[in-house]
Design a protein around this motif. Sequence first.
Motif, PDB file in Angstrom:
ATOM      1  N   ALA A 106       0.841  -1.198   0.000  1.00 35.35           N
ATOM      2  CA  ALA A 106       0.000   0.000   0.000  1.00 35.35           C
ATOM      3  C   ALA A 106       0.875   1.247   0.000  1.00 35.35           C
ATOM      4  CB  ALA A 106      -0.914  -0.001   1.216  1.00 35.35           C
ATOM      5  N   GLU A 107       0.734   2.058  -1.029  1.00 38.66           N
ATOM      6  CA  GLU A 107       1.476   3.319  -1.139  1.00 38.66           C
ATOM      7  C   GLU A 107       0.741   4.373  -0.314  1.00 38.66           C
ATOM      8  OE1 GLU A 107       4.637   5.569  -2.549  1.00 38.66           O
ATOM      9  OE2 GLU A 107       4.152   3.865  -3.813  1.00 38.66           O
ATOM     10  N   ILE A 108       1.393   4.894   0.715  1.00 39.24           N
ATOM     11  CA  ILE A 108       0.769   5.849   1.634  1.00 39.24           C
ATOM     12  C   ILE A 108       1.079   7.276   1.185  1.00 39.24           C
ATOM     13  CG2 ILE A 108       0.648   6.609   4.040  1.00 39.24           C
ATOM     14  CD1 ILE A 108      -0.311   3.720   3.607  1.00 39.24           C
ATOM     15  N   PRO A 109       0.070   8.144   1.046  1.00 38.24           N
ATOM     16  CA  PRO A 109       0.333   9.530   0.653  1.00 38.24           C
ATOM     17  C   PRO A 109       0.994  10.305   1.780  1.00 38.24           C
ATOM     18  CG  PRO A 109      -1.983   9.251   1.196  1.00 38.24           C
ATOM     19  CD  PRO A 109      -1.369   7.876   1.247  1.00 38.24           C
ATOM     20  N   ALA A 110       1.675  11.396   1.453  1.00 38.71           N
ATOM     21  CA  ALA A 110       2.394  12.181   2.456  1.00 38.71           C
ATOM     22  C   ALA A 110       1.457  12.847   3.453  1.00 38.71           C
ATOM     23  CB  ALA A 110       3.259  13.236   1.770  1.00 38.71           C
ATOM     24  N   GLU A 111       0.226  13.140   3.009  1.00 37.04           N
ATOM     25  CA  GLU A 111      -0.727  13.778   3.912  1.00 37.04           C
ATOM     26  C   GLU A 111      -1.607  12.726   4.608  1.00 37.04           C
ATOM     27  OE1 GLU A 111      -2.352  13.377  -0.178  1.00 37.04           O
ATOM     28  OE2 GLU A 111      -0.550  14.292   0.686  1.00 37.04           O
ATOM     29  N   ASN A 112      -1.961  12.995   5.851  1.00 36.23           N
ATOM     30  CA  ASN A 112      -2.854  12.125   6.628  1.00 36.23           C
ATOM     31  C   ASN A 112      -2.347  10.676   6.661  1.00 36.23           C
ATOM     32  OD1 ASN A 112      -5.007  11.622   8.254  1.00 36.23           O
ATOM     33  ND2 ASN A 112      -6.544  11.608   6.646  1.00 36.23           N
ATOM     34  N   ILE A 113      -1.078  10.532   7.001  1.00 40.66           N
ATOM     35  CA  ILE A 113      -0.435   9.221   6.986  1.00 40.66           C
ATOM     36  C   ILE A 113      -1.079   8.245   7.967  1.00 40.66           C
ATOM     37  CG2 ILE A 113       1.698   8.016   7.624  1.00 40.66           C
ATOM     38  CD1 ILE A 113       3.254  10.154   6.206  1.00 40.66           C
ATOM     39  N   GLY A 114      -1.424   8.736   9.158  1.00 43.20           N
ATOM     40  CA  GLY A 114      -1.987   7.859  10.178  1.00 43.20           C
ATOM     41  C   GLY A 114      -3.237   7.135   9.708  1.00 43.20           C
ATOM     42  N   ALA A 115      -4.192   7.883   9.123  1.00 42.93           N
ATOM     43  CA  ALA A 115      -5.443   7.286   8.644  1.00 42.93           C
ATOM     44  C   ALA A 115      -5.174   6.311   7.501  1.00 42.93           C
ATOM     45  CB  ALA A 115      -6.410   8.377   8.191  1.00 42.93           C
ATOM     46  N   ALA A 116      -4.229   6.673   6.630  1.00 40.39           N
ATOM     47  CA  ALA A 116      -3.915   5.820   5.486  1.00 40.39           C
ATOM     48  C   ALA A 116      -3.288   4.502   5.935  1.00 40.39           C
ATOM     49  CB  ALA A 116      -2.973   6.554   4.528  1.00 40.39           C
ATOM     50  N   VAL A 117      -2.453   4.555   6.973  1.00 41.86           N
ATOM     51  CA  VAL A 117      -1.837   3.334   7.502  1.00 41.86           C
ATOM     52  C   VAL A 117      -2.909   2.414   8.090  1.00 41.86           C
ATOM     53  CG1 VAL A 117      -0.324   2.406   9.300  1.00 41.86           C
ATOM     54  CG2 VAL A 117       0.438   4.345   7.915  1.00 41.86           C
ATOM     55  N   HIS A 118      -3.840   2.988   8.838  1.00 43.69           N
ATOM     56  CA  HIS A 118      -4.939   2.193   9.409  1.00 43.69           C
ATOM     57  C   HIS A 118      -5.765   1.538   8.304  1.00 43.69           C
ATOM     58  CE1 HIS A 118      -4.647   2.842  13.702  1.00 43.69           C
ATOM     59  NE2 HIS A 118      -4.408   4.128  13.501  1.00 43.69           N
ATOM     60  N   LEU A 119      -6.049   2.310   7.239  1.00 41.36           N
ATOM     61  CA  LEU A 119      -6.829   1.775   6.113  1.00 41.36           C
ATOM     62  C   LEU A 119      -6.102   0.600   5.470  1.00 41.36           C
ATOM     63  CD1 LEU A 119      -9.170   1.966   4.031  1.00 41.36           C
ATOM     64  CD2 LEU A 119      -7.761   3.606   2.761  1.00 41.36           C
ATOM     65  N   ALA A 120      -4.796   0.772   5.266  1.00 41.16           N
ATOM     66  CA  ALA A 120      -4.002  -0.285   4.630  1.00 41.16           C
ATOM     67  C   ALA A 120      -3.961  -1.537   5.490  1.00 41.16           C
ATOM     68  CB  ALA A 120      -2.588   0.226   4.355  1.00 41.16           C
ATOM     69  N   LEU A 121      -3.757  -1.365   6.789  1.00 41.30           N
ATOM     70  CA  LEU A 121      -3.670  -2.526   7.681  1.00 41.30           C
ATOM     71  C   LEU A 121      -5.007  -3.246   7.806  1.00 41.30           C
ATOM     72  CD1 LEU A 121      -1.392  -1.139  10.550  1.00 41.30           C
ATOM     73  CD2 LEU A 121      -0.735  -2.509   8.565  1.00 41.30           C
ATOM     74  N   SER A 122      -6.107  -2.489   7.746  1.00 38.17           N
ATOM     75  CA  SER A 122      -7.425  -3.115   7.814  1.00 38.17           C
ATOM     76  C   SER A 122      -7.690  -3.986   6.588  1.00 38.17           C
ATOM     77  CB  SER A 122      -8.519  -2.050   7.929  1.00 38.17           C
ATOM     78  OG  SER A 122      -8.631  -1.289   6.735  1.00 38.17           O
ATOM     79  N   ALA A 123      -6.954  -3.704   5.504  1.00 37.20           N
ATOM     80  CA  ALA A 123      -7.093  -4.493   4.277  1.00 37.20           C
ATOM     81  C   ALA A 123      -6.104  -5.653   4.235  1.00 37.20           C
ATOM     82  CB  ALA A 123      -6.888  -3.599   3.057  1.00 37.20           C
ATOM     83  N   SER A 124      -5.335  -5.834   5.314  1.00 32.64           N
ATOM     84  CA  SER A 124      -4.370  -6.942   5.429  1.00 32.64           C
ATOM     85  C   SER A 124      -3.333  -6.941   4.307  1.00 32.64           C
ATOM     86  CB  SER A 124      -5.106  -8.290   5.445  1.00 32.64           C
ATOM     87  OG  SER A 124      -5.995  -8.362   6.528  1.00 32.64           O
ATOM     88  N   VAL A 125      -2.786  -5.751   4.001  1.00 32.01           N
ATOM     89  CA  VAL A 125      -1.735  -5.675   2.985  1.00 32.01           C
ATOM     90  C   VAL A 125      -0.448  -6.266   3.565  1.00 32.01           C
ATOM     91  CG1 VAL A 125      -2.763  -3.650   1.889  1.00 32.01           C
ATOM     92  CG2 VAL A 125      -1.023  -3.340   3.667  1.00 32.01           C
ATOM     93  N   ASP A 126       0.486  -6.567   2.675  1.00 33.24           N
ATOM     94  CA  ASP A 126       1.738  -7.191   3.104  1.00 33.24           C
ATOM     95  C   ASP A 126       2.789  -6.174   3.514  1.00 33.24           C
ATOM     96  OD1 ASP A 126       1.304 -10.185   2.335  1.00 33.24           O
ATOM     97  OD2 ASP A 126       0.572  -9.028   0.635  1.00 33.24           O
ATOM     98  N   ALA A 127       2.671  -4.955   2.985  1.00 29.73           N
ATOM     99  CA  ALA A 127       3.638  -3.907   3.320  1.00 29.73           C
ATOM    100  C   ALA A 127       3.025  -2.542   3.058  1.00 29.73           C
ATOM    101  CB  ALA A 127       4.921  -4.067   2.499  1.00 29.73           C
ATOM    102  N   ILE A 128       3.549  -1.543   3.739  1.00 34.66           N
ATOM    103  CA  ILE A 128       3.149  -0.173   3.453  1.00 34.66           C
ATOM    104  C   ILE A 128       4.383   0.584   2.974  1.00 34.66           C
ATOM    105  CG2 ILE A 128       1.191  -0.132   5.039  1.00 34.66           C
ATOM    106  CD1 ILE A 128       2.945   1.269   7.068  1.00 34.66           C
ATOM    107  N   VAL A 129       4.179   1.453   1.999  1.00 36.33           N
ATOM    108  CA  VAL A 129       5.274   2.229   1.411  1.00 36.33           C
ATOM    109  C   VAL A 129       5.057   3.688   1.778  1.00 36.33           C
ATOM    110  CG1 VAL A 129       6.514   2.823  -0.695  1.00 36.33           C
ATOM    111  CG2 VAL A 129       5.387   0.588  -0.500  1.00 36.33           C
ATOM    112  N   ILE A 130       6.000   4.265   2.517  1.00 40.28           N
ATOM    113  CA  ILE A 130       5.870   5.632   3.016  1.00 40.28           C
ATOM    114  C   ILE A 130       6.917   6.531   2.358  1.00 40.28           C
ATOM    115  CG2 ILE A 130       6.064   7.079   5.090  1.00 40.28           C
ATOM    116  CD1 ILE A 130       4.965   4.809   6.707  1.00 40.28           C
TER     117      ILE A 130
END
Length: 266
Positions: A106-130
Motif C-alpha cells: 500500500a502506497e501511503i500519501p504524504a498527507e494524513n499518513i496515520g489514517a492511510a496506515v490504518h486503512l491499509a492494515l485493515s485491508a491486510s496488505v503485506d507492506a506499506i510504502v511511506i
Amino acid sequence: RFGASRSSVREALAALTYAGVLEVRGGSGYYVIGNPSLLIKDESARCAGKVVIAADEAWNIATYKRLLAAGADGIVLRTGQQQWNKQLRAIRQAASDMKTPVPILAEIPAENIGAAVHLALSASVDAIVIPGGAGAEALLAARRTIEEENAPASVIVRIDAPANSETLLRIADGAFFDVSLANGGFQKNLAVLIRQGTANGKLLLFAAKAADQPGPGKKYEELAAQAEIFGLDGIAFSPAGIALDNLADCLYLLRKKLKEAEERNQ
C-alpha cells in the motif's frame, strides 16, 4: 424482448468488462475476449531479481492475471485511489484464479499518513510504502501502529533524495531508491547504503517510471544493469503511460533483462 432493463444490461456489461471477459473498443462496441490461458512466455525469464508494479485504477482482473503470468512479484496500490477496495478485490481474485499468491503493497500519501496506515492494515496488505519526505517520525509512527494492531506488514520507505536516507533506511524494513540517485554525487553513498541494508536483510529496489526512461529496449537493459551493479533485489516499476495491451510484454522484457544482467555478473 429479454425482460431486462437497460440499467441491468449496463451493469452486466460493466461487470463482465471488469472481470476481463469483455473488452470495450472505442467507437466499435463490446467484444468477447474470453479468459485465455495466461502462461509466462518463457520459464527461463524468471529470475531472482524482483519486479514490483505500481497499479493503475483502470486495471481489471484480466490485467492483473496477465501481469501475474508475466512474473509480477508484487503490486503497489495507492491508498488515495477512489477505487481502492475494487482494486484490492481484483488483485486477490486474479491471484486466486491464477493460484499465484502476490504481495500487495500500500502506497501511503504524504498527507494524513496515520489514517492511510490504518486503512491499509485493515485491508491486510503485506507492506506499506511511506515517502521519505514524511520524515523519520512518520516511519516510527507507522511501525508503532503495526505493532499495536499486531499486523504482519512490513514498512518500506521511498527514498527520492539523499537527506536523512541512512536514518530512514535504519528504521524501515526496506527501501525503494529513486533510480536518479544512482547518478551524480550521491552514487558512492548510495552504494554504501545498499551494502548496509543488504547486510541487515532489507528489501531494496530501484524505483523507476516508464516516462523517465528512454526508448523501450534500451531502458530495461540499462535499468536491469544498474540494479545488478548496485546489488539490489530488483525494480519497483511505474508503467504509467504504457498501453494496457503492452503491460505484460513490458514486464516480461524487464524480467528478461534482469536475468541477463544476473548471468553476466555470475
